[in-house]
Design a protein around this motif. Structure first.
Motif, PDB file in Angstrom:
ATOM      1  N   LYS A 126       0.966  -1.253  -0.031  1.00  0.00           N
ATOM      2  CA  LYS A 126       0.102   0.124  -0.054  1.00  0.00           C
ATOM      3  C   LYS A 126       0.745   1.235   0.028  1.00  0.00           C
ATOM      4  O   LYS A 126       0.517   2.228  -0.703  1.00  0.00           O
ATOM      5  CB  LYS A 126      -1.100   0.037   1.216  1.00  0.00           C
ATOM      6  CG  LYS A 126      -1.861   1.212   1.284  1.00  0.00           C
ATOM      7  CD  LYS A 126      -2.723   0.938   2.492  1.00  0.00           C
ATOM      8  CE  LYS A 126      -3.797   2.176   2.583  1.00  0.00           C
ATOM      9  NZ  LYS A 126      -5.066   2.301   1.895  1.00  0.00           N
ATOM     10  N   ASP A 127       1.869   1.227   0.799  1.00  0.00           N
ATOM     11  CA  ASP A 127       2.626   2.527   1.158  1.00  0.00           C
ATOM     12  C   ASP A 127       3.772   2.622  -0.211  1.00  0.00           C
ATOM     13  O   ASP A 127       4.678   3.453   0.053  1.00  0.00           O
ATOM     14  CB  ASP A 127       3.450   2.694   2.481  1.00  0.00           C
ATOM     15  CG  ASP A 127       2.327   2.959   3.448  1.00  0.00           C
ATOM     16  OD1 ASP A 127       1.112   3.625   2.825  1.00  0.00           O
ATOM     17  OD2 ASP A 127       2.188   2.538   4.527  1.00  0.00           O
ATOM     18  N   ASP A 128       4.016   1.662  -1.193  1.00  0.00           N
ATOM     19  CA  ASP A 128       4.960   1.706  -2.006  1.00  0.00           C
ATOM     20  C   ASP A 128       4.766   3.126  -2.722  1.00  0.00           C
ATOM     21  O   ASP A 128       3.955   3.820  -3.429  1.00  0.00           O
ATOM     22  CB  ASP A 128       4.939   0.525  -3.178  1.00  0.00           C
ATOM     23  CG  ASP A 128       5.437  -0.703  -2.702  1.00  0.00           C
ATOM     24  OD1 ASP A 128       6.027  -0.746  -1.363  1.00  0.00           O
ATOM     25  OD2 ASP A 128       5.291  -1.763  -3.376  1.00  0.00           O
ATOM     26  N   ILE A 129       5.948   3.781  -2.869  1.00  0.00           N
ATOM     27  CA  ILE A 129       6.074   5.067  -3.561  1.00  0.00           C
ATOM     28  C   ILE A 129       5.805   5.183  -4.875  1.00  0.00           C
ATOM     29  O   ILE A 129       5.163   6.052  -5.461  1.00  0.00           O
ATOM     30  CB  ILE A 129       7.461   5.775  -3.316  1.00  0.00           C
ATOM     31  CG1 ILE A 129       7.373   7.442  -3.387  1.00  0.00           C
ATOM     32  CG2 ILE A 129       8.541   5.285  -3.959  1.00  0.00           C
ATOM     33  CD1 ILE A 129       6.647   8.190  -2.535  1.00  0.00           C
ATOM     34  N   GLY A 130       5.803   4.181  -5.484  1.00  0.00           N
ATOM     35  CA  GLY A 130       5.462   3.837  -6.975  1.00  0.00           C
ATOM     36  C   GLY A 130       3.934   4.068  -7.233  1.00  0.00           C
ATOM     37  O   GLY A 130       3.623   4.576  -8.350  1.00  0.00           O
ATOM     38  N   ASN A 131       3.066   3.693  -6.316  1.00  0.00           N
ATOM     39  CA  ASN A 131       1.639   3.872  -6.309  1.00  0.00           C
ATOM     40  C   ASN A 131       1.240   5.108  -6.184  1.00  0.00           C
ATOM     41  O   ASN A 131       0.258   5.476  -6.965  1.00  0.00           O
ATOM     42  CB  ASN A 131       0.882   3.318  -5.113  1.00  0.00           C
ATOM     43  CG  ASN A 131       1.134   1.791  -4.887  1.00  0.00           C
ATOM     44  OD1 ASN A 131       1.060   0.989  -5.934  1.00  0.00           O
ATOM     45  ND2 ASN A 131       1.260   1.147  -3.805  1.00  0.00           N
ATOM     46  N   TYR A 132       2.206   6.056  -6.223  1.00  0.00           N
ATOM     47  CA  TYR A 132       1.929   7.775  -5.874  1.00  0.00           C
ATOM     48  C   TYR A 132       1.610   8.213  -7.313  1.00  0.00           C
ATOM     49  O   TYR A 132       1.242   9.187  -7.710  1.00  0.00           O
ATOM     50  CB  TYR A 132       2.933   8.325  -5.142  1.00  0.00           C
ATOM     51  CG  TYR A 132       2.728   8.199  -3.650  1.00  0.00           C
ATOM     52  CD1 TYR A 132       2.087   9.270  -2.791  1.00  0.00           C
ATOM     53  CD2 TYR A 132       2.802   6.695  -3.139  1.00  0.00           C
ATOM     54  CE1 TYR A 132       1.795   9.178  -1.373  1.00  0.00           C
ATOM     55  CE2 TYR A 132       2.568   6.770  -1.698  1.00  0.00           C
ATOM     56  CZ  TYR A 132       2.212   7.757  -1.024  1.00  0.00           C
ATOM     57  OH  TYR A 132       2.000   7.642   0.391  1.00  0.00           O
ATOM     58  N   GLY A 174      10.725   9.989  -3.213  1.00  0.00           N
ATOM     59  CA  GLY A 174      10.399   9.312  -1.967  1.00  0.00           C
ATOM     60  C   GLY A 174       9.193   9.745  -1.288  1.00  0.00           C
ATOM     61  O   GLY A 174       8.688  10.803  -1.681  1.00  0.00           O
ATOM     62  N   HIS A 175       8.991   9.390  -0.103  1.00  0.00           N
ATOM     63  CA  HIS A 175       8.028   9.973   0.674  1.00  0.00           C
ATOM     64  C   HIS A 175       7.956  11.266   1.065  1.00  0.00           C
ATOM     65  O   HIS A 175       7.213  12.016   1.301  1.00  0.00           O
ATOM     66  CB  HIS A 175       7.398   8.949   1.665  1.00  0.00           C
ATOM     67  CG  HIS A 175       6.834   7.628   1.389  1.00  0.00           C
ATOM     68  ND1 HIS A 175       5.507   7.400   1.049  1.00  0.00           N
ATOM     69  CD2 HIS A 175       7.516   6.427   1.274  1.00  0.00           C
ATOM     70  CE1 HIS A 175       5.340   6.166   0.602  1.00  0.00           C
ATOM     71  NE2 HIS A 175       6.549   5.604   0.885  1.00  0.00           N
TER      72      HIS A 175
END
Length: 186
Positions: A126-132, A174-175
């Motif tokens: 869920k928190d993988d930066i690629g999802n952003y 990055g986040h």
């Protein structure tokens, strides 16, 4: 339910800021800048509260886009803050959207791209930066013209590499970098 103008304006403003800072600013879509600058993006805030209402509006917007001169409206962002806020439900609705394109005989003319605050690609955390790369302030269906995509791909010879470059961009950012953009996106 009638969304007050101030709320509609705020939804559009947040979406436009995301488009400018993330999609265009990070060059996640090299095709977005020209239609944005030419003011050929139609922003529609849906008042739908059920998937059925959203489907009806989606079909209306698909037809409107198909019937409108691309010089006036090249693409539409159908933003739906009151329905399909759960990503799993939203993701399932994408099959319904594709079926609507088929039913309307618009396959090959238009397509629907997907953005959601909780967007998650298959086989990712869920928190993988690629999802952003596909995270927007509100659930959004992006209606695109196939002709416009074809022209953009001609102008951008390595279009098939966009996805990989976007993941690379997000990993470098990055986040913490994403948070510094100050967007209303998770």
């Amino acid at each position: 339910m009638s969304t007050p103008a101030a709320e509609r304006d705020a939804v559009i403003a947040a979406t436009e800021e995301w488009l400018e800072k993330a999609v265009i600013g990070l060059n996640l879509c090299p095709f977005a800048k020209s239609v944005h600058v030419k003011k050929q993006v139609r922003y529609v805030v849906s008042e739908a509260t059920t998937p059925e209402e959203l489907l009806e509006q989606l079909m209306d917007e698909l037809q409107l886009l198909a019937d409108t001169d691309p010089e006036k409206v090249d693409t539409t962002l159908l933003i739906h803050p009151h329905v399909l806020t759960d990503f799993e439900d939203y993701n399932e609705f994408l099959d319904v959207a594709d079926a609507a394109l088929e039913d309307m005989q618009l396959v090959g003319e238009l397509q629907v791209a997907s953005f959601h605050p909780d967007y998650q690609f298959a086989d990712t955390e869920k928190d993988d930066i690629g999802n952003y790369t596909n995270r927007s302030p509100y659930p959004t269906l992006h209606l695109l013209r196939e002709d416009s995509i074809d022209r953009a791909v001609e102008a951008f010879p390595e279009a098939e590499d966009i996805f990989e470059k976007n993941i690379e961009t997000m990993e470098k950012l990055g986040h913490e970098g994403w948070a510094k953009l100050g967007l209303k996106v998770k």
